[in-house]
Design a protein around this motif. Structure first.
Motif, PDB file in Angstrom:
ATOM      1  N   PRO A  67       0.831  -1.212   0.000  1.00 37.42           N
ATOM      2  CA  PRO A  67       0.000   0.000   0.000  1.00 37.42           C
ATOM      3  C   PRO A  67       0.864   1.260   0.000  1.00 37.42           C
ATOM      4  CG  PRO A  67      -0.812  -1.588   1.609  1.00 37.42           C
ATOM      5  CD  PRO A  67       0.517  -2.094   1.131  1.00 37.42           C
ATOM      6  N   ARG A  68       0.362   2.291  -0.635  1.00 38.06           N
ATOM      7  CA  ARG A  68       1.135   3.519  -0.778  1.00 38.06           C
ATOM      8  C   ARG A  68       1.532   4.111   0.573  1.00 38.06           C
ATOM      9  NH1 ARG A  68      -0.929   8.026  -4.927  1.00 38.06           N
ATOM     10  NH2 ARG A  68      -0.408   6.256  -6.287  1.00 38.06           N
ATOM     11  N   ASN A  69       0.656   4.002   1.568  1.00 33.08           N
ATOM     12  CA  ASN A  69       0.947   4.596   2.869  1.00 33.08           C
ATOM     13  C   ASN A  69       2.041   3.858   3.634  1.00 33.08           C
ATOM     14  OD1 ASN A  69      -1.061   2.431   3.199  1.00 33.08           O
ATOM     15  ND2 ASN A  69      -1.067   3.023   5.361  1.00 33.08           N
ATOM     16  N   LEU A  70       2.418   2.658   3.144  1.00 39.24           N
ATOM     17  CA  LEU A  70       3.468   1.890   3.824  1.00 39.24           C
ATOM     18  C   LEU A  70       4.819   1.993   3.123  1.00 39.24           C
ATOM     19  CD1 LEU A  70       1.563  -1.384   4.821  1.00 39.24           C
ATOM     20  CD2 LEU A  70       1.897   0.705   6.149  1.00 39.24           C
ATOM     21  N   TRP A  71       4.872   2.672   2.000  1.00 43.10           N
ATOM     22  CA  TRP A  71       6.145   2.800   1.290  1.00 43.10           C
ATOM     23  C   TRP A  71       7.180   3.562   2.126  1.00 43.10           C
ATOM     24  CZ3 TRP A  71       8.265   0.760  -3.033  1.00 43.10           C
ATOM     25  CH2 TRP A  71       7.422   0.035  -3.865  1.00 43.10           C
ATOM     26  N   LYS A  72       6.749   4.609   2.771  1.00 45.16           N
ATOM     27  CA  LYS A  72       7.695   5.429   3.545  1.00 45.16           C
ATOM     28  C   LYS A  72       8.300   4.660   4.707  1.00 45.16           C
ATOM     29  CE  LYS A  72       8.138   9.934   5.846  1.00 45.16           C
ATOM     30  NZ  LYS A  72       7.419  11.202   6.204  1.00 45.16           N
ATOM     31  N   PRO A  73       7.494   4.043   5.598  1.00 47.91           N
ATOM     32  CA  PRO A  73       8.117   3.282   6.690  1.00 47.91           C
ATOM     33  C   PRO A  73       8.934   2.090   6.195  1.00 47.91           C
ATOM     34  CG  PRO A  73       5.736   2.947   6.666  1.00 47.91           C
ATOM     35  CD  PRO A  73       6.023   4.086   5.730  1.00 47.91           C
ATOM     36  N   THR A  74       8.520   1.493   5.069  1.00 49.07           N
ATOM     37  CA  THR A  74       9.298   0.384   4.504  1.00 49.07           C
ATOM     38  C   THR A  74      10.657   0.881   4.016  1.00 49.07           C
ATOM     39  OG1 THR A  74       7.277  -0.762   3.809  1.00 49.07           O
ATOM     40  CG2 THR A  74       9.336  -1.437   2.763  1.00 49.07           C
ATOM     41  N   ALA A  75      10.664   2.059   3.400  1.00 47.66           N
ATOM     42  CA  ALA A  75      11.923   2.645   2.934  1.00 47.66           C
ATOM     43  C   ALA A  75      12.837   2.986   4.105  1.00 47.66           C
ATOM     44  CB  ALA A  75      11.640   3.895   2.102  1.00 47.66           C
ATOM     45  N   PHE A  76      12.253   3.502   5.204  1.00 45.27           N
ATOM     46  CA  PHE A  76      13.045   3.814   6.388  1.00 45.27           C
ATOM     47  C   PHE A  76      13.633   2.536   6.996  1.00 45.27           C
ATOM     48  CE2 PHE A  76      10.574   7.953   7.312  1.00 45.27           C
ATOM     49  CZ  PHE A  76      11.482   8.671   6.554  1.00 45.27           C
ATOM     50  N   THR A  77      12.825   1.476   7.008  1.00 46.20           N
ATOM     51  CA  THR A  77      13.318   0.198   7.521  1.00 46.20           C
ATOM     52  C   THR A  77      14.469  -0.314   6.664  1.00 46.20           C
ATOM     53  OG1 THR A  77      11.096  -0.339   8.331  1.00 46.20           O
ATOM     54  CG2 THR A  77      12.663  -2.151   8.151  1.00 46.20           C
TER      55      THR A  77
END
Length: 299
Positions: A67-77
């Motif tokens: 989901p688009r809203n999870l791209w940012k935390p996934t990228a940070f991880t």
């Protein structure tokens, strides 16, 4: 006073332990890989190796798009798990011993707990912090008895500190993602989203540096091991453990990693285990049990 754990907490504790068991091999295997490969190549190759398993597994399981809203935390991880920790720790290991790295990396469980408390605003209580801090002190003492207090400089120590912060942050961020998907999908997406950077970077670094190193079979084994175990399979269990047991308390299981690493070093590399090391290890285990006894007293 013993605290009864729920079924989910007991499962989380077991998974956290299995994750740390896999991670305990990371330093010795990275040290092996550095015999034949550049530290930047070992860092960039890890997610590429993991993706060889992750992509087919995701296709078989028909994992939906992220989901688009999870791209940012996934990228940070990914920034911490795929690039921050592997690059910084490989550079540090090139300059010093795994024993010295373990001295400073001993604060990782405490750093992870602090970041988790700040992010989730949950407070484990005073006895938890006392047990965690005492365990950290014993970990440092344990590492020093292995000869980890020498053979380094300020730059090396800063590399290790940076690696610890990156790893601790990715643990907390990745564990938060497990509320949206299983842990194995979290780490699968982490390695997949890193591929556009990791794959060309690994190819470029290898082309530029492979002539500077001689080939060793055990180095190739070490590289494959950190890619499959430390970068991928270990996170299956680790993220599940942090989700079910709680990040702050689950991170304290990581204090056992130094003991396991010593065991692997003694088994694989012939390192000697002294009485001081054994007594320190017992103290660390007791501190972990003390910290975990407060699991149901979080405010």
């Amino acid at each position: 006073m013993a605290v009864a754990l729920s079924k989910t907490q007991r499962s989380g504790l077991l998974f956290a332990f299995l994750g740390i068991f896999a991670f305990s091999l990371s330093l010795p295997f990275t040290k092996l890989a550095l015999k034949s490969f550049d530290p930047f190549f070992t860092a960039f190759a890890r997610p590429v190796i993991a993706a060889v398993i992750a992509i087919p597994l995701m296709m078989i399981a028909k994992v939906p798009m992220l989901p688009r809203n999870l791209w940012k935390p996934t990228a940070f991880t990914a920034a911490g798990a795929v690039f921050g920790w592997p690059i910084l720790i490989a550079l540090a290991l090139q300059r010093t011993t795994s024993a010295h790295v373990s001295v400073i990396a001993a604060v990782m469980p405490l750093v992870t707990a602090i970041i988790a408390v700040i992010k989730h605003k949950k407070h484990p209580g005073l006895s938890f912090w006392v047990a965690s801090s005492l365990g950290t002190v014993l970990l440092v003492a344990f590492s020093i008895t292995r000869g980890g207090g020498t053979n380094a400089d300020l730059k090396t120590d800063l590399l290790i500190i940076g690696a610890v912060i990156a790893s601790s942050y990715c643990y907390v961020e990745g564990a938060a993602l497990t509320s949206h998907m299983p842990g194995w999908q979290v780490i699968s997406w982490v390695v997949v989203v890193s591929l556009p950077i990791a794959l060309p970077a690994a190819a470029f670094v290898y082309a530029q540096t492979n002539a500077d190193y001689s080939f060793h079979g055990d180095a190739l084994f070490g590289l494959l091991a950190i890619g499959l175990s430390s970068m991928y399979l270990g996170f299956f269990a680790w993220y599940r453990g942090l989700r079910d047991f709680g990040v702050a308390h689950g991170s304290q299981v990581q204090q056992l990693q130094a003991i396991m690493t010593l065991g692997w070093s003694a088994l694989l590399l012939g390192e000697t285990v002294t009485l001081t090391m054994a007594l320190s290890a017992i103290g660390i285990v007791l501190c972990v049990l003390w910290a975990l006894s407060n699991v149901n007293r979080v405010k």
